[in-house]
Design a protein around this motif. Structure first.
Motif, PDB file in Angstrom:
ATOM      1  N   ARG A 306      36.428  44.561  42.419  1.00  0.00           N
ATOM      2  CA  ARG A 306      36.994  43.935  41.226  1.00  0.00           C
ATOM      3  C   ARG A 306      37.752  44.958  40.392  1.00  0.00           C
ATOM      4  O   ARG A 306      38.835  44.682  39.870  1.00  0.00           O
ATOM      5  CB  ARG A 306      35.861  43.304  40.408  1.00  0.00           C
ATOM      6  N   SER A 307      37.197  46.156  40.288  1.00  0.00           N
ATOM      7  CA  SER A 307      37.820  47.198  39.475  1.00  0.00           C
ATOM      8  C   SER A 307      39.195  47.587  40.014  1.00  0.00           C
ATOM      9  O   SER A 307      40.114  47.870  39.245  1.00  0.00           O
ATOM     10  CB  SER A 307      36.913  48.427  39.418  1.00  0.00           C
ATOM     11  N   GLU A 310      41.730  44.764  39.142  1.00  0.00           N
ATOM     12  CA  GLU A 310      42.059  44.770  37.716  1.00  0.00           C
ATOM     13  C   GLU A 310      42.885  45.988  37.329  1.00  0.00           C
ATOM     14  O   GLU A 310      43.719  45.914  36.424  1.00  0.00           O
ATOM     15  CB  GLU A 310      40.767  44.706  36.896  1.00  0.00           C
ATOM     16  N   THR A 314      46.451  45.836  35.201  1.00  0.00           N
ATOM     17  CA  THR A 314      46.774  46.570  33.975  1.00  0.00           C
ATOM     18  C   THR A 314      47.895  47.586  34.188  1.00  0.00           C
ATOM     19  O   THR A 314      48.633  47.891  33.256  1.00  0.00           O
ATOM     20  CB  THR A 314      45.524  47.287  33.437  1.00  0.00           C
ATOM     21  N   THR A 346      38.526  32.630  30.805  1.00  0.00           N
ATOM     22  CA  THR A 346      38.992  33.844  30.148  1.00  0.00           C
ATOM     23  C   THR A 346      39.545  34.801  31.210  1.00  0.00           C
ATOM     24  O   THR A 346      39.303  34.624  32.408  1.00  0.00           O
ATOM     25  CB  THR A 346      37.844  34.537  29.399  1.00  0.00           C
ATOM     26  N   GLU A 347      40.257  35.822  30.773  1.00  0.00           N
ATOM     27  CA  GLU A 347      40.804  36.790  31.722  1.00  0.00           C
ATOM     28  C   GLU A 347      39.691  37.482  32.504  1.00  0.00           C
ATOM     29  O   GLU A 347      39.818  37.745  33.701  1.00  0.00           O
ATOM     30  CB  GLU A 347      41.648  37.830  30.987  1.00  0.00           C
ATOM     31  N   ASP A 348      38.576  37.747  31.821  1.00  0.00           N
ATOM     32  CA  ASP A 348      37.446  38.381  32.491  1.00  0.00           C
ATOM     33  C   ASP A 348      36.846  37.456  33.544  1.00  0.00           C
ATOM     34  O   ASP A 348      36.475  37.903  34.640  1.00  0.00           O
ATOM     35  CB  ASP A 348      36.376  38.773  31.459  1.00  0.00           C
ATOM     36  N   GLN A 349      36.767  36.168  33.233  1.00  0.00           N
ATOM     37  CA  GLN A 349      36.242  35.195  34.199  1.00  0.00           C
ATOM     38  C   GLN A 349      37.195  35.032  35.381  1.00  0.00           C
ATOM     39  O   GLN A 349      36.758  34.896  36.528  1.00  0.00           O
ATOM     40  CB  GLN A 349      36.008  33.845  33.508  1.00  0.00           C
ATOM     41  N   ARG A 350      38.507  35.060  35.118  1.00  0.00           N
ATOM     42  CA  ARG A 350      39.469  34.964  36.210  1.00  0.00           C
ATOM     43  C   ARG A 350      39.385  36.189  37.123  1.00  0.00           C
ATOM     44  O   ARG A 350      39.607  36.092  38.338  1.00  0.00           O
ATOM     45  CB  ARG A 350      40.885  34.799  35.655  1.00  0.00           C
ATOM     46  N   ALA A 351      39.059  37.338  36.539  1.00  0.00           N
ATOM     47  CA  ALA A 351      38.876  38.544  37.354  1.00  0.00           C
ATOM     48  C   ALA A 351      37.711  38.358  38.319  1.00  0.00           C
ATOM     49  O   ALA A 351      37.751  38.819  39.466  1.00  0.00           O
ATOM     50  CB  ALA A 351      38.642  39.753  36.462  1.00  0.00           C
ATOM     51  N   ASP A 352      36.662  37.664  37.855  1.00  0.00           N
ATOM     52  CA  ASP A 352      35.529  37.377  38.749  1.00  0.00           C
ATOM     53  C   ASP A 352      35.954  36.460  39.891  1.00  0.00           C
ATOM     54  O   ASP A 352      35.507  36.616  41.032  1.00  0.00           O
ATOM     55  CB  ASP A 352      34.387  36.723  37.959  1.00  0.00           C
ATOM     56  N   ARG A 501      24.041  46.303  35.314  1.00  0.00           N
ATOM     57  CA  ARG A 501      24.977  45.488  36.093  1.00  0.00           C
ATOM     58  C   ARG A 501      24.322  44.740  37.250  1.00  0.00           C
ATOM     59  O   ARG A 501      24.894  43.764  37.747  1.00  0.00           O
ATOM     60  CB  ARG A 501      26.111  46.374  36.641  1.00  0.00           C
TER      61      ARG A 501
END
Length: 545
Positions: A306-307, A310, A314, A346-352, A501
């Motif tokens: 995921r990192s 993302e 960015t 949210t953007e964070d949820q879409r990243a998941d 985590r």
């Protein structure tokens, strides 16, 4: 009652003739040792026609296997068409396999000729006396300063084409179930096994790359396949691009991150695809480069952290898009493109969501089967199990029946060996390989999920997690971590980072720092190698519970 439609075979000659007729003005660029070469599809098509008759001159049988030992180049693309369009079988040899595996594969497939890039001669030539069925070696000069053997079996590619007259008329393959290409698995356990793609499967798979929720390939695209053309037909990108009429940029032998980012910027590439290690290496070089033309960065071969995805979002404005599959699935089986149900997230949820491998593409069926009970699980947010696949471009058996029926179910599904979870929309998230799952105290720990969390640490370059023996819990996780250059990190810092985590009992019992994670021939983590290295590992401190 039968339908009254024309009975035309789904075969690769249509892909060739469509490209030749409608997209002759489009370009194929190849990066070579001496610089870039560019050709139009019209010029390329004439060379394909010459190569078709050259295969006759070489005496290749009507359904003979044509081996290639080549980088991603325009001349390799000529072989991609000339072999199957004349009824032969394209057999792409993996240049990263061990010598004994290459010998086994070429003999097992009964390759009659092998086309080899000059730069790769030092890898192939020491093996030629062990290749029982190969009668001729055709050297493609890619500008490398490598001596060509003085041997009657050796031919020059350009001289061969110059002496051949172009094939006239239309290529015809009457039976769409005829074999078009072969690719062998990476052979992580036992000998590699042959997967034989038919014309029908290749055409249908290529069509899927044009669909909106897959690659969405179009005539206006410029595509750079970083994934090697010797691996599962480069994920279908070469055939898909010819079908759509997209321009192609082929990286040749220089696969360094510096070379790749330069090609992406120079040629305004819109679509590219490769394994995670490629994108890990390129990320530090992407900042400040004009990659604004990119609309899709495909990644497969193993789960994308995921990192990492993302970081691309960015840095250059678009995340990595995951695709999942394997040699046996041609390989595209699922795609993780955004859907309407994700719009309100949210953007964070879409990243998941992007961290999942996605929904099955049309015509591919997926089911999740409990690895112990063998029962298929319902598609809901709690679905979990081994991923099994079925569809018109999914293998039903291996060449010559190798491997027995262990990887195919009685009702005709492919057992992928991947374990995943699902949701009610059919989105799959890869958890692990069945052989890499860690069963601790009767509960499963997904090594892939744990690796992704470790790789979210800003000082970590790569991480692989394997099982080590435990008297109390049977198995416990060991984290093998590669630290980014110039950084320092301790095992205690890794555990501290993971603690909020993951579940407490998922925390690794030990952290070992290594120089690099060993890779398979297709760029996946070789956990078999790590298990051999740490086979007798003893935990120094108390085991975690």
């Amino acid at each position: 009652m039968l339908g009254l439609m024309q009975d035309r075979p789904l075969a690769l000659p249509h892909v060739f003739h469509r490209a030749e007729q409608y997209f002759g003005h489009k370009t194929i660029v190849t990066a070579e040792a001496g610089g870039e070469t560019s050709t139009t599809i019209a010029e390329w098509a004439v060379r394909v026609r010459r190569l078709a008759t050259a295969l006759d001159t070489l005496g290749v049988n009507a359904d003979g296997r044509v081996g290639t030992f080549c980088w991603n180049t325009g001349r390799h693309l000529e072989l991609y068409m000339a072999a199957p369009c004349t009824g032969r079988v394209l057999h792409t040899l993996n240049i990263r396999l061990f010598p004994e595996q290459l010998v086994y594969i070429a003999n097992h497939a009964e390759d009659e000729v092998v086309f080899v890039d000059r730069s790769l001669l030092p890898l192939l030539w020491p093996l030629v006396d062990k290749l029982d069925t190969v009668r001729a070696y055709i050297v493609i000069d890619d500008g490398a300063d490598v001596a060509v053997p003085d041997d009657p079996r050796v031919h020059d590619y350009e001289e061969l084409l110059a002496a051949a007259s172009p094939f006239e008329g239309q290529f015809v393959v009457e039976d769409e179930n005829t074999a078009a290409a072969m690719c062998y698995t990476s052979g992580t356990t036992g000998n590699p096994k042959g997967v034989v793609y038919s014309h029908r499967s290749a055409v249908l798979h290529s069509l899927i790359t044009l669909t909106a929720d897959a690659f969405s390939l179009a005539e206006r695209d410029v595509v750079l396949p970083v994934v090697p053309m010797f691996h599962a037909n480069a994920w279908g990108l070469p055939y898909g691009c010819l079908l759509a009429g997209a321009d192609l940029v082929l990286p040749g032998p220089n696969m360094t991150p510096q070379a790749i980012v330069g090609l992406l910027e120079k040629h305004n590439v819109t679509v590219t695809g490769g394994v995670p290690t490629i994108w890990m290496g390129m990320l530090p070089l992407a900042d400040g480069r004009d990659l604004s033309a990119l609309r899709l960065i495909l990644c497969g071969g193993s789960a994308v952290p995921r990192s990492l995805s993302e970081s691309y979002r960015t840095t250059i404005g678009i995340p990595i898009t995951q695709a999942w599959g394997m040699t046996e699935t041609s390989p595209i089986a699922t795609m993780s493109t955004a859907r309407s149900q994700h719009a309100a997230l949210t953007e964070d949820q879409r990243a998941d969501v992007r961290a999942r491998q996605g929904q099955p593409v049309p015509f591919v069926d997926i089911r999740l089967v409990d690895p112990e009970s063998g029962e298929s699980q319902p598609w809901d947010d709690a679905a979990t199990g081994e991923i099994q696949a079925a569809g018109p471009w999914i293998a039903k058996e291996y060449y010559r029946g190798e491997g027995g029926g262990a990887q195919f179910t009685e009702d005709g599904w492919l057992r992928t060996g991947d374990v995943g979870t699902g949701d009610r929309y059919g989105f799959v998230r890869l958890v692990d390989r069945t052989k890499d799952l860690i069963k601790s105290g009767g509960e499963w720990i997904g090594s892939v999920e744990l690796e992704n969390e470790i790789m979210a640490h800003p000082k970590v370059a790569e991480a692989a997690v394997i099982a080590i023996p435990s008297e109390k819990w049977v198995e416990r996780p060991l984290a093998c971590v590669v630290v980014k250059p110039g950084e320092t990190l301790t095992g205690e810092e890794v555990i501290e980072f993971l603690t909020p985590r993951v579940a407490k009992w998922w925390l690794p019992d030990a952290v070992e720092f290594i120089d690099e994670v060993p890779k398979t021939s297709v760029g996946k983590f070789s956990k078999k190698t790590l298990r051999e290295k740490f086979g007798g590992y003893q935990v120094a401190g108390p085991e975690r519970t």
